[in-house]
Design an enzyme around this catalytic site. Sequence first.
Site, PDB file in Angstrom:
ATOM      1  N   GLY A  51       0.643 143.527  25.006  1.00  0.00           N
ATOM      2  CA  GLY A  51       1.213 144.004  26.263  1.00  0.00           C
ATOM      3  C   GLY A  51       0.388 145.118  26.891  1.00  0.00           C
ATOM      4  O   GLY A  51      -0.004 146.067  26.209  1.00  0.00           O
ATOM      5  N   CYS A 135      12.000 146.220  29.015  1.00  0.00           N
ATOM      6  CA  CYS A 135      11.610 147.624  29.118  1.00  0.00           C
ATOM      7  C   CYS A 135      12.639 148.416  29.912  1.00  0.00           C
ATOM      8  O   CYS A 135      13.267 147.877  30.816  1.00  0.00           O
ATOM      9  CB  CYS A 135      10.253 147.744  29.821  1.00  0.00           C
ATOM     10  SG  CYS A 135       8.917 146.966  28.920  1.00  0.00           S
ATOM     11  N   ILE A 196      12.523 133.881  22.333  1.00  0.00           N
ATOM     12  CA  ILE A 196      13.127 135.173  22.612  1.00  0.00           C
ATOM     13  C   ILE A 196      12.174 136.295  22.201  1.00  0.00           C
ATOM     14  O   ILE A 196      11.301 136.093  21.355  1.00  0.00           O
ATOM     15  CB  ILE A 196      14.469 135.334  21.860  1.00  0.00           C
ATOM     16  CG1 ILE A 196      14.280 135.213  20.356  1.00  0.00           C
ATOM     17  CG2 ILE A 196      15.502 134.362  22.358  1.00  0.00           C
ATOM     18  CD1 ILE A 196      15.545 135.465  19.491  1.00  0.00           C
ATOM     19  N   ASN A 197      12.400 137.464  22.806  1.00  0.00           N
ATOM     20  CA  ASN A 197      11.761 138.671  22.333  1.00  0.00           C
ATOM     21  C   ASN A 197      12.534 139.122  21.082  1.00  0.00           C
ATOM     22  O   ASN A 197      13.503 138.481  20.688  1.00  0.00           O
ATOM     23  CB  ASN A 197      11.790 139.736  23.445  1.00  0.00           C
ATOM     24  CG  ASN A 197      10.613 140.690  23.362  1.00  0.00           C
ATOM     25  OD1 ASN A 197      10.091 140.950  22.277  1.00  0.00           O
ATOM     26  ND2 ASN A 197      10.192 141.223  24.484  1.00  0.00           N
TER      27      ASN A 197
END
Length: 308
Positions: A51, A135, A196-197
């Site tokens: 990221g 986030c 999914i995260n």
Amino acid sequence: MHSIPDPNLSVTIGKIKLKNPVMVASGTFGFGEEYEDFFDLHQLGAIISKGISLKPMMGNPPPRIFETEGGIINSIGLQNPGFYDFIKNKLPYYKKIKTHLIINFFGNTQREYVELAKRFDEVPGISGLEMNISCPNVKQGGIVFGSDPKMAYHLVREVRKATKLTLIVKLSPNVTDIGLMAKGVEEAGADAVSLINTLRAMAVNIYSRKPELGNIIGGLSGPAIKPIALRMVWEVSCRVEIPVIGIGGIMKAEDAIEFILVGASAIQIGTANLIQPKTGIEVINGIKKYLVQNKIESVQKLTGLFNT
């Protein structure tokens, strides 16, 4: 006797045509270079970068990873070198690899997300963007973008205006109705969703009576979350028309096939990369073998063949 032709493993996500449906998940594959000694990286369908944020981030205090039954809990804290350093020092390496590069990116405000999308849109050699919406929105009291359907919709809509690249939105599982979230980002213009995260988790040391992670809370990944991820991918694939990319505890080809059967067009391998670096190649070969054995001519025909 005619020999059976090799099955077609290619899949299309937005404007990206992948040679096969196997990607490596953000944050579990470094910047790619760390894995080049194990196999030819161009065999992968795509590499998803760690990221990237607008400015460098130091991440969370150590310890950052704790091994638990059936997985790991991590609290890396999105450590990364920031946009400029990534473009200057990391991106040149990717240009040597003959596969798609998808940039995972995130921000703490809508403006940061939009600014990053604009900047990456102008960089050659990038096939697409994967937007991490797990986030906190610092301007909205820390509420996570991906936990509020309206906030997620408005964020994705603005980012969509900022880039022509294929836009994948990575969904958080820490929500009441992931199908509703997926539908909202689809309507806002996402080309695909990935899920999914990690699931919010923690671990405690009974001797020190302290948390095992420096940040107390981390994200659980690995085989332990696969049944949950599988359920969520199925729910989302029933709700949206755009491609769904399945993530969560995929350790072998059979796991990947389960995700494809319940509706995933492609999959991402995460935690398994840390255990067996060649997992991606093993999964590609395993999917191919399954298609041959079952006389299925393309992986696309396998998507959604789940019988209820």
